[in-house]
Design a protein around this motif. Structure first.
Motif, PDB file in Angstrom:
ATOM      1  N   GLU A 301     -75.311  -2.907 146.129  1.00 51.54           N
ATOM      2  CA  GLU A 301     -76.757  -2.758 146.025  1.00 51.54           C
ATOM      3  C   GLU A 301     -77.312  -2.449 147.412  1.00 51.54           C
ATOM      4  O   GLU A 301     -76.983  -3.133 148.384  1.00 51.54           O
ATOM      5  CB  GLU A 301     -77.385  -4.036 145.476  1.00 51.54           C
ATOM      6  N   ALA A 302     -78.141  -1.435 147.514  1.00 50.59           N
ATOM      7  CA  ALA A 302     -78.592  -0.958 148.828  1.00 50.59           C
ATOM      8  C   ALA A 302     -79.400  -1.999 149.580  1.00 50.59           C
ATOM      9  O   ALA A 302     -79.314  -2.086 150.807  1.00 50.59           O
ATOM     10  CB  ALA A 302     -79.411   0.324 148.666  1.00 50.59           C
ATOM     11  N   ASP A 303     -80.187  -2.809 148.887  1.00 50.06           N
ATOM     12  CA  ASP A 303     -81.065  -3.739 149.603  1.00 50.06           C
ATOM     13  C   ASP A 303     -80.367  -5.041 149.976  1.00 50.06           C
ATOM     14  O   ASP A 303     -80.615  -5.612 151.028  1.00 50.06           O
ATOM     15  CB  ASP A 303     -82.330  -4.022 148.793  1.00 50.06           C
ATOM     16  N   THR A 304     -79.447  -5.517 149.145  1.00 52.73           N
ATOM     17  CA  THR A 304     -78.802  -6.811 149.404  1.00 52.73           C
ATOM     18  C   THR A 304     -77.372  -6.668 149.918  1.00 52.73           C
ATOM     19  O   THR A 304     -76.827  -7.604 150.509  1.00 52.73           O
ATOM     20  CB  THR A 304     -78.770  -7.664 148.124  1.00 52.73           C
ATOM     21  N   GLY A 305     -76.746  -5.508 149.674  1.00 52.97           N
ATOM     22  CA  GLY A 305     -75.355  -5.335 150.053  1.00 52.97           C
ATOM     23  C   GLY A 305     -74.384  -6.005 149.100  1.00 52.97           C
ATOM     24  O   GLY A 305     -73.167  -6.010 149.333  1.00 52.97           O
ATOM     25  N   VAL A 379     -82.063   1.148 145.643  1.00 49.38           N
ATOM     26  CA  VAL A 379     -82.953   0.256 144.904  1.00 49.38           C
ATOM     27  C   VAL A 379     -84.331   0.905 144.894  1.00 49.38           C
ATOM     28  O   VAL A 379     -84.913   1.164 145.944  1.00 49.38           O
ATOM     29  CB  VAL A 379     -83.011  -1.139 145.546  1.00 49.38           C
ATOM     30  N   VAL A 380     -84.811   1.193 143.707  1.00 47.57           N
ATOM     31  CA  VAL A 380     -86.058   1.938 143.560  1.00 47.57           C
ATOM     32  C   VAL A 380     -87.208   0.972 143.279  1.00 47.57           C
ATOM     33  O   VAL A 380     -87.096   0.092 142.425  1.00 47.57           O
ATOM     34  CB  VAL A 380     -85.938   2.962 142.415  1.00 47.57           C
ATOM     35  N   THR A 381     -88.284   1.119 144.026  1.00 50.69           N
ATOM     36  CA  THR A 381     -89.496   0.339 143.776  1.00 50.69           C
ATOM     37  C   THR A 381     -90.441   1.190 142.938  1.00 50.69           C
ATOM     38  O   THR A 381     -90.866   2.260 143.365  1.00 50.69           O
ATOM     39  CB  THR A 381     -90.176  -0.069 145.091  1.00 50.69           C
ATOM     40  N   LEU A 424     -82.108  -0.651 140.160  1.00 51.58           N
ATOM     41  CA  LEU A 424     -81.115   0.249 140.738  1.00 51.58           C
ATOM     42  C   LEU A 424     -81.246   1.628 140.126  1.00 51.58           C
ATOM     43  O   LEU A 424     -81.446   1.775 138.910  1.00 51.58           O
ATOM     44  CB  LEU A 424     -79.705  -0.281 140.492  1.00 51.58           C
ATOM     45  N   ALA A 425     -81.125   2.638 140.957  1.00 48.84           N
ATOM     46  CA  ALA A 425     -81.141   4.018 140.459  1.00 48.84           C
ATOM     47  C   ALA A 425     -80.008   4.207 139.459  1.00 48.84           C
ATOM     48  O   ALA A 425     -78.921   3.657 139.603  1.00 48.84           O
ATOM     49  CB  ALA A 425     -80.999   4.995 141.613  1.00 48.84           C
ATOM     50  N   ASN A 442     -86.854   4.432 130.013  1.00 52.09           N
ATOM     51  CA  ASN A 442     -86.463   5.633 130.744  1.00 52.09           C
ATOM     52  C   ASN A 442     -85.457   5.245 131.808  1.00 52.09           C
ATOM     53  O   ASN A 442     -85.224   4.066 132.059  1.00 52.09           O
ATOM     54  CB  ASN A 442     -87.675   6.319 131.367  1.00 52.09           C
ATOM     55  N   ILE A 443     -84.890   6.277 132.438  1.00 54.18           N
ATOM     56  CA  ILE A 443     -83.900   6.052 133.476  1.00 54.18           C
ATOM     57  C   ILE A 443     -84.593   5.953 134.831  1.00 54.18           C
ATOM     58  O   ILE A 443     -85.431   6.781 135.177  1.00 54.18           O
ATOM     59  CB  ILE A 443     -82.860   7.188 133.495  1.00 54.18           C
ATOM     60  N   VAL A 444     -84.221   4.947 135.602  1.00 56.09           N
ATOM     61  CA  VAL A 444     -84.718   4.816 136.967  1.00 56.09           C
ATOM     62  C   VAL A 444     -84.011   5.858 137.813  1.00 56.09           C
ATOM     63  O   VAL A 444     -82.786   5.901 137.874  1.00 56.09           O
ATOM     64  CB  VAL A 444     -84.434   3.408 137.524  1.00 56.09           C
ATOM     65  N   THR A 445     -84.776   6.720 138.450  1.00 56.97           N
ATOM     66  CA  THR A 445     -84.196   7.820 139.212  1.00 56.97           C
ATOM     67  C   THR A 445     -84.454   7.627 140.694  1.00 56.97           C
ATOM     68  O   THR A 445     -85.564   7.279 141.096  1.00 56.97           O
ATOM     69  CB  THR A 445     -84.804   9.161 138.754  1.00 56.97           C
ATOM     70  N   ASP A 446     -83.407   7.829 141.477  1.00 52.71           N
ATOM     71  CA  ASP A 446     -83.519   7.687 142.926  1.00 52.71           C
ATOM     72  C   ASP A 446     -84.688   8.521 143.436  1.00 52.71           C
ATOM     73  O   ASP A 446     -84.733   9.729 143.262  1.00 52.71           O
ATOM     74  CB  ASP A 446     -82.211   8.155 143.571  1.00 52.71           C
ATOM     75  N   GLY A 447     -85.657   7.869 144.056  1.00 51.44           N
ATOM     76  CA  GLY A 447     -86.832   8.570 144.559  1.00 51.44           C
ATOM     77  C   GLY A 447     -88.054   8.406 143.672  1.00 51.44           C
ATOM     78  O   GLY A 447     -89.128   8.866 144.020  1.00 51.44           O
TER      79      GLY A 447
END
Length: 777
Positions: A301-305, A379-381, A424-425, A442-447
């Motif tokens: 996971e990008a934010d927590t590792g 990790v998408v906000t 998560l994307a 829907n799908i969470v998309t990076d960006g």
């Protein structure tokens, strides 16, 4: 007649054999030669006619052969010009290839290429070429200035197809020889062997650690001679284009075997009839390409590792997509890929469908061998925005989320109808609308940035019960709600933002390219403090090579804006050499966070900066250092600034004083408008103070829009972002046209390097009495 894809392939086929021959004889990588020939000539389309100059190398003083003059474009695309230039003419392509090697050898700047640890290594050779500045002028013409990456990228599907065709049709044989000794078959590692092909001269070669010599190139019906410990044998290549020979030396006799293929540990898969002779002949096949790496992949996971254990993902490699899965620690081991390939990454959503994660794509490089590649799943906000049929916010809207198999407690939007969630994307996110027991997914998309829900147009799921959360969690949306699973095309670049709109048939997606805002900061490597006055370059295939200069905080004062996913090199000049400090892959998740590098403090010329104007404190030290550079290049010991900032109040006061005296200056549109305000105020009798106040108000309005009444009239805030300076010609001893031309040329270079954002010369603009420079901070 247009140049076709087939023409590109045939160009590589034509030069393949002579390049392999020269590569074997000189030790230089044949891949580097092929890549350069393709890159420098547009895959053969731009070879200068009648020259056989397949690298488009210009004439230098050492060339004594035939030449031709061609009118070619010199300099950058926007600021260059056509010039008549001489180019060498070669009788054959092979002669051009030999000369290319000689050209590099006779130029000291390329000496690094011929060092022991670089020669013959494709990746290291092309990086050495880039470091030596081989193609800075040529790349500016195309806008692609990362030379090493460009050459590596040439080895894509087109090149692989061309090489396959060459090996099938070309008139040469590429041979690998494995040397062994005695009955045990012990490899003759690091052993000197003399090799001669087609009755040419013997070449000194040495086996590698496994007793192998690769790339021996001869004519299709030619011969190869080996000399080992003064013992010689030869054989005909027997009209075969791919050969691998196992040579065993037993009792001073050569025992040869024809092997079809060599495994990674160099054991033959099958063997032909053995021959014992002092002068044997045999035919063999090519050895396996060892230019690959084996590595591990770890998903976190990008934010927590935190690792993502037992996660199914997919890798796209050589246009094929195959499933992969991490183990309990989030790692998959033993992945093998060819160097210079690129790998795209897809993640499974909750429905088992592949979702492309662009920012996780990566190139395969030699340094990856034996390492673990950590892939950070973004990790998408997301902002969830709930509106009614009139598009007004629905305050305190209640909802639940279903994400990665888990259903949340009831959540509420704020008073503006907005809620924020993280995911998560690549994962599916379902929103359950509590009041109406309906859902969207829907799908969470990076960006992604926000999903907007029109709450009166939601799709209900009749199988769900308000009291049964398990049913809600496991329900499957109708086909109209499922995200499109179309595989992205090969030309897709960057990340995707999906701004969801709810329609009677479910959510639809508006797609656009995401943007990254990159901050680069430099620290003094000795003091660890922000480094001011350092010129650095950003370099990418998409945006080219661009210079920036740091200010007092160690940054250039503004971000580098880029599409997400673009690879950007960061370079500085140290001790006269260009040094790459690192590579940034543009990522919007890092917006607002600086990429920090350390560098040596630049040497500032001992030039005195003096002022012939009252306002001196607004000019930054960064601007002074750039002026010192310009003065040093010209040969000045002192440089005089004759004009800096004129405030809006000063500009308005000067204009007001000019008009009653009958002195009317012709301004551009903003200045003309302010002049009319002045004339109107005088006519109405508003008085000096009121009229000037109105004029200042309009000047400031223009300033906020990036427009000026005059060149030097800006607010203090604007001047802090861009210093505007005049250098008087008389004050600086630039009185003759020759002196002005010389200083103009120096400033033009600084403009092209990005040290100046704007430059006006009195030679070009007769109305300009001074050299006008604008320096970004």
């Amino acid at each position: 007649m247009s140049y076709t894809y087939e023409d590109k392939l045939n160009f590589i086929v034509d030069i393949y054999c002579p390049i392999r021959k020269v590569s074997f004889e000189t030790g230089m990588s044949w891949k580097t030669m092929l890549a350069q020939a393709a890159q420098e000539t547009g895959w053969g389309e731009k070879v200068l006619p009648g020259t056989n100059n397949i690298f488009n190398i210009k004439l230098d003083s050492k060339w004594k052969g035939k030449t031709k003059v061609f009118r070619v474009w010199e300099g950058k695309k926007s600021s260059g010009r056509y010039e008549n230039s001489k180019f060498p003419v070669f009788d054959t392509q092979e002669e051009a290839i030999y000369d290319r090697v000689d050209f590099l050898k006779r130029n000291p700047r390329y000496s690094k290429i011929f060092s022991k640890d670089i020669l013959g290594n494709f990746e290291k050779e092309v990086q050495a070429l880039e470091d030596a500045g081989y193609a800075t002028h040529a790349d500016e013409k195309t806008g692609e200035l990362i030379y090493a990456e460009l050459l590596i990228a040439v080895f894509g599907p087109t090149m692989r197809k061309a090489i396959a065709r060459a090996e099938e049709k070309a008139s040469c044989v590429i041979t690998a020889a494995v040397f062994k000794k005695g009955v045990s078959g012990e490899p003759l590692a690091n052993t000197k062997v003399l090799i001669k092909t087609d009755h040419n001269k013997y070449i000194d070669k040495k086996t590698n650690g496994k007793g192998i010599i690769e790339g021996i190139t001869s004519n299709l019906n030619g011969s190869i001679n080996f000399n080992l410990d003064s013992k010689e044998f030869s054989y005909s290549v027997a009209n075969k284009r791919k050969l691998a020979i196992e040579v065993n030396i037993t009792n001073d006799k050569f025992v040869t075997k024809t092997v079809n293929h060599l495994t990674a540990d160099n054991k033959p898969i099958y063997e032909s009839k053995s021959t014992t002779t002092n002068n044997s002949e045999s035919s063999t096949a090519d050895s396996k390409n060892s230019n690959n790496v084996t590595f591990n992949i770890k998903l976190v996971e990008a934010d927590t590792g935190k690792p993502l254990p037992n996660t199914t993902y997919h890798l796209e490699y050589k246009n094929n997509i195959k499933p992969h899965k991490t183990d309990g620690s989030g790692i998959e081991s033993g992945i093998t890929a060819d160097v210079s390939q690129s790998i795209s990454v897809y993640l499974d959503d909750d429905s088992g469908k592949k979702q492309s994660i662009y920012s996780m794509a990566f190139p395969v490089i030699g340094d990856l061998n034996g390492q673990t590649k950590i892939l950070k799943v973004p990790v998408v906000t997301l902002q969830l925005i709930f509106v009614d049929k009139n598009k007004k916010p629905v305050p305190n809207y209640e909802y639940k989320t279903v994400y990665r198999g888990r259903i949340s407690e009831i959540k509420k939007a704020n008073a503006r109808g907005i809620a924020t969630v993280k995911a998560l994307a690549g994962q599916k996110l379902k929103i359950i609308h509590v009041a109406v027991n309906k859902f969207t997914s829907n799908i969470v998309t990076d960006g992604s940035t926000k999903w907007t829900y029109n709450t009166d147009k939601l799709i209900g799921d009749p199988s769900n019960s308000p009291s049964s959360t398990s049913n809600v969690a496991t329900s499957t949306p109708s086909s109209s709600q499922k995200p499109d699973n179309t595989k992205p095309s090969a030309t897709d670049k960057g990340n995707i933002i999906r701004n969801d709109k709810i329609t009677p048939k479910g959510p639809t997606n508006e797609i656009k390219t995401d943007k990254a805002k990159i901050t680069i900061k430099f620290l003094d490597e000795d003091t660890n403090k922000p480094l001011s006055g350092l010129t650095y370059w950003t370099q990418s295939t998409k945006y080219g090579k661009n210079a920036s200069t740091t200010g007092s905080d160690g940054t250039r004062g503004r971000t580098h804006d880029s599409d997400v996913g673009v690879s950007i090199g960061v370079l500085v000049n140290e001790n006269g050499k260009e040094v790459k400090k690192g590579t940034i892959v543009a990522n919007s998740d890092k917006n607002g966070t600086a990429y920090v590098y350390k560098a040596k403090k630049p040497k500032i010329p001992n030039i005195e900066v003096k002022f012939k104007t009252q306002r001196t404190d607004v000019v930054t030290e960064k601007s002074k250092n750039i002026l010192r550079e310009l003065a040093s290049q010209y040969g000045m010991k002192t440089i005089y600034i004759t004009s800096t900032l004129r405030t809006p109040e000063e500009q308005a006061s000067a204009m007001y004083s000019n008009i009653p005296s009958g002195k009317v200056i012709r301004y551009a549109a903003p200045g003309a408008k302010v002049t009319r305000i002045c004339q109107s105020g005088i006519k109405k009798g508003l008085g000096r103070n009121k009229t000037i106040k109105d004029m200042v108000s309009r000047i400031l309005e223009y300033d906020k829009k990036g427009m000026r009444v005059s060149k030097h009239c800006v607010s203090f805030e604007t001047y802090a972002k861009k210093n505007i300076i005049d250098l008087g010609v008389n004050s600086n001893g630039l009185t003759t046209n020759a002196q002005k031309q010389r200083f103009q040329d120096i400033c033009d270079v600084a403009l092209n390097q990005g040290k100046l954002s704007s430059f006006i010369s009195p030679l070009r603009d007769k109305a300009e009495p001074a050299f006008h420079l604008e320096i970004p901070q």
